[in-house]
Every structure is written in C-alpha cells, then in structure tokens.
Design a protein around this motif. Structure first.
Motif, PDB file in Angstrom:
ATOM      1  N   ALA A 218      21.064  17.377  10.968  1.00  0.00           N
ATOM      2  CA  ALA A 218      21.861  16.155  11.035  1.00  0.00           C
ATOM      3  C   ALA A 218      22.708  16.005   9.780  1.00  0.00           C
ATOM      4  N   ALA A 219      23.790  15.240   9.903  1.00  0.00           N
ATOM      5  CA  ALA A 219      24.702  15.061   8.767  1.00  0.00           C
ATOM      6  C   ALA A 219      25.506  13.780   8.929  1.00  0.00           C
ATOM      7  N   GLU A 224      28.068  12.947  18.234  1.00  0.00           N
ATOM      8  CA  GLU A 224      26.975  12.528  19.103  1.00  0.00           C
ATOM      9  C   GLU A 224      25.882  13.592  19.093  1.00  0.00           C
ATOM     10  N   ALA A 225      24.638  13.150  19.171  1.00  0.00           N
ATOM     11  CA  ALA A 225      23.524  14.083  19.077  1.00  0.00           C
ATOM     12  C   ALA A 225      23.499  15.064  20.238  1.00  0.00           C
ATOM     13  N   SER A 226      23.145  16.296  19.921  1.00  0.00           N
ATOM     14  CA  SER A 226      22.908  17.311  20.944  1.00  0.00           C
ATOM     15  C   SER A 226      21.628  18.050  20.590  1.00  0.00           C
ATOM     16  N   GLU A 287      15.800  21.690  18.467  1.00  0.00           N
ATOM     17  CA  GLU A 287      16.727  21.607  17.345  1.00  0.00           C
ATOM     18  C   GLU A 287      17.694  20.484  17.654  1.00  0.00           C
ATOM     19  N   ALA A 288      17.954  19.624  16.668  1.00  0.00           N
ATOM     20  CA  ALA A 288      18.807  18.455  16.876  1.00  0.00           C
ATOM     21  C   ALA A 288      20.022  18.526  15.966  1.00  0.00           C
ATOM     22  N   ARG A 293      21.924   8.640  12.968  1.00  0.00           N
ATOM     23  CA  ARG A 293      21.598   7.471  13.782  1.00  0.00           C
ATOM     24  C   ARG A 293      21.370   7.856  15.239  1.00  0.00           C
ATOM     25  N   ASP A 294      22.266   8.678  15.798  1.00  0.00           N
ATOM     26  CA  ASP A 294      22.127   9.042  17.204  1.00  0.00           C
ATOM     27  C   ASP A 294      20.921   9.955  17.428  1.00  0.00           C
TER      28      ASP A 294
END
Length: 303
Positions: A218-219, A224-226, A287-288, A293-294
């Motif tokens: 994350a950064a 949007e999150a995948s 793996e995200a 936040r998302d």
C-alpha cells in the motif's frame, strides 16, 4: 526477570545501572513484544558485564532446555545503544520458536469487528504502521505493531503476543482525515502511541484467531485496492521469510547479528506453522495493492 513475548529471560551480572529497565522503554517496546517484569520459568539466561561497546562473547544453545549468553553492553537506549534491544529480540525469537511461539517480523495485527484478527505482513514502507493507525482511529484493537507472536491451534493461527508501541507518519491525518491521540514524537517527527491496555492483554491471553493474512503493498496516492491470491508454495515461501528473519539475524544490529542454529524443535514448529497456513489459509491470504484506506476497509471492515 523479564517475560518477552511469553519467553522468560533471567539476567545476572552487573545490573545496578538500570540495564534491565532499558528493555521496557517506549523505544525497546516498539520492537520487543509484550515486555513484562514477571516470575516465569526462564528460557534464556543472560550474564551482563558493563562496557561502552556491545558484544556477545559467549553463546550456548539448548543447554538443559535453555539458551545462555554472556555479553558486554551499556544500558539500552534509543539512538545511543540500540543493539541490546535487537539482540534480545533475536534471542527471544529463537527461544520462542522452540516453544511453538513464532515471532513474525515486519507485521501488524488488527481485530476486526467480528473479533478475529487480520495479520498484515510486508517489507518496510508498505503501509503496516498506517494500517495500525487507521485501526486506532476506528476504535479497533491493535494486537501488534511491528512484531507479532503466533501459535498454531488445530491448524489455525492465533495471535498471542506482539509489540504495543505504534510509530506512524503524521501525514495520514491529512491524507485520510483521521485523528489520533499520541504520546510523543521521534526526532524525525513521527508520532508515538503506547497501545498497552487491559483489554489488549485479555485478548492476547486467550489468543485471537487469524481470519486472513494480507501481504501489503500500500502507498499514499495509491489507487483503488486490488488483490491477488497467495496459494500453495508461495504461502510457505512468504511466511518462511517473515517467520525466520529474526532467527537469521536479518534485523541487523552492531557489530553483527549472531548465527543462531535452528534445531529439531524449532524446525518442527516452523513447518507446523507453514503446513497449517497452506491447508487453512489458501483462499484467505492475499497480496494487497492500492491506497491504505481502501485496503483497510476491504480487508478489516468488510469481512
């Protein structure tokens, strides 16, 4: 006598300068899980001699079920003498693994609204502290902030310990609009929160089942999150890295981390962890990618 992540550490030698108390500061507790003064069965014996430099000049493993060290050191302190803290982290990780208490480094764990844990692992600067800070702002319990202690029960992982001092980048308050009460700041302006609480200790005493494992990428400014599933051998490869890094001295300290052998008990417990993860977390390990936040909403709040 200290308990560190449920591992008993008995000190002897020259201790009249506050050496043992140096492991209970905010700095030390940022890296050492659940440091308590407690009378428990010792797993590690450390004889300390006063000195300006840090060195371990004797180490013996699995002697009557105990690891024994002799070391020279000044009192542990941030910026001035940090090596003793990282040495003790390595030593307790080894002794913990022998007991089935596996120290997972570069990890944080958060209790979701259903009462189960989400375990985040990731390399530095991939969003772990931000996940913890968002959880605090949401009123959720954070069980670990840097190193997490787990065991295996009927094939499931349970969080049974962890670090309780959170250090986070204050940018998250502007970027994500969160508000957090903090205790101190570091020299570089990061904020420090001491998460020690009666409720946290209660949860860890009984253990909190890990529902899912998330490898973070994350950064700030991420989209949007995948998510990408982690399965089979990749589960083992990933968790092997995070569960053996401390044992192998990959968390560097001066003059150099010790070489610590892994015996049959340690290898058995590590493989029990890995086999259980493959059997029970295929389909529950991802793996995200994306903004913090998302990723948080979709892994912690929306279960």
């Amino acid at each position: 006598m200290l308990s560190v992540g449920g591992v008993g550490v008995l000190f002897s030698g020259e201790l009249n300068d506050g050496f043992v108390d140096g492991f209970r500061t905010l700095f030390a507790r940022r890296y050492l899980p659940d440091v308590l003064r407690a009378e428990i069965k010792p797993d590690i014996l450390i004889e300390r001699f006063k000195g300006e430099s840090f060195r371990v000049f004797s180490s013996m493993y699995d002697v009557n079920g105990k690891d024994r060290y002799k070391l020279e050191s000044a009192v542990p302190s941030a910026y001035k003498n940090e090596a003793p803290v990282f040495f003790l982290l390595q030593a307790t990780a080894r002794a913990g693994a022998r007991k089935g208490r596996i120290f997972i480094t570069d990890s944080v764990s958060v209790v979701n609204p259903e009462g189960r844990a989400v375990l985040f692992v990731g390399y530095p600067h991939t969003g772990k502290s931000t996940m913890s800070a968002i959880a605090v702002s949401e009123g959720l319990d954070v069980l670990s902030t840097e190193n997490t202690v787990v065991d295996v029960r009927e094939g499931k992982l349970y969080v049974i310990g962890g670090t309780e001092v959170l250090v986070y980048d204050p940018r998250i308050e502007d970027v994500y609009g969160v508000s957090i009460d903090y205790d101190e700041t570091t020299r570089s302006g990061y904020r420090i929160v001491d998460l020690e609480s009666t409720e946290r200790r209660r949860l860890l005493k009984k253990g909190v089942e890990v529902e899912k494992i998330v490898v973070l990428h994350a950064a700030f400014g991420g989209g949007e999150a995948s998510f990408s599933p982690v399965r089979g051998r990749k589960i083992k490869k990933t968790l092997w890295y995070f569960s053996t890094s401390l044992l192998k001295g990959m968390d560097y300290y001066e003059p150099a981390p010790l070489y610590m052998p892994m015996g049959e008990e340690i290898n058995y417990n590590l493989n029990k962890l890995l086999d259980s993860a493959v059997e029970n977390y295929s389909g529950k390990m991802f793996e995200a990618f994306g903004n913090h936040r998302d990723v948080f909403k979709r892994t912690v709040l929306f279960t």
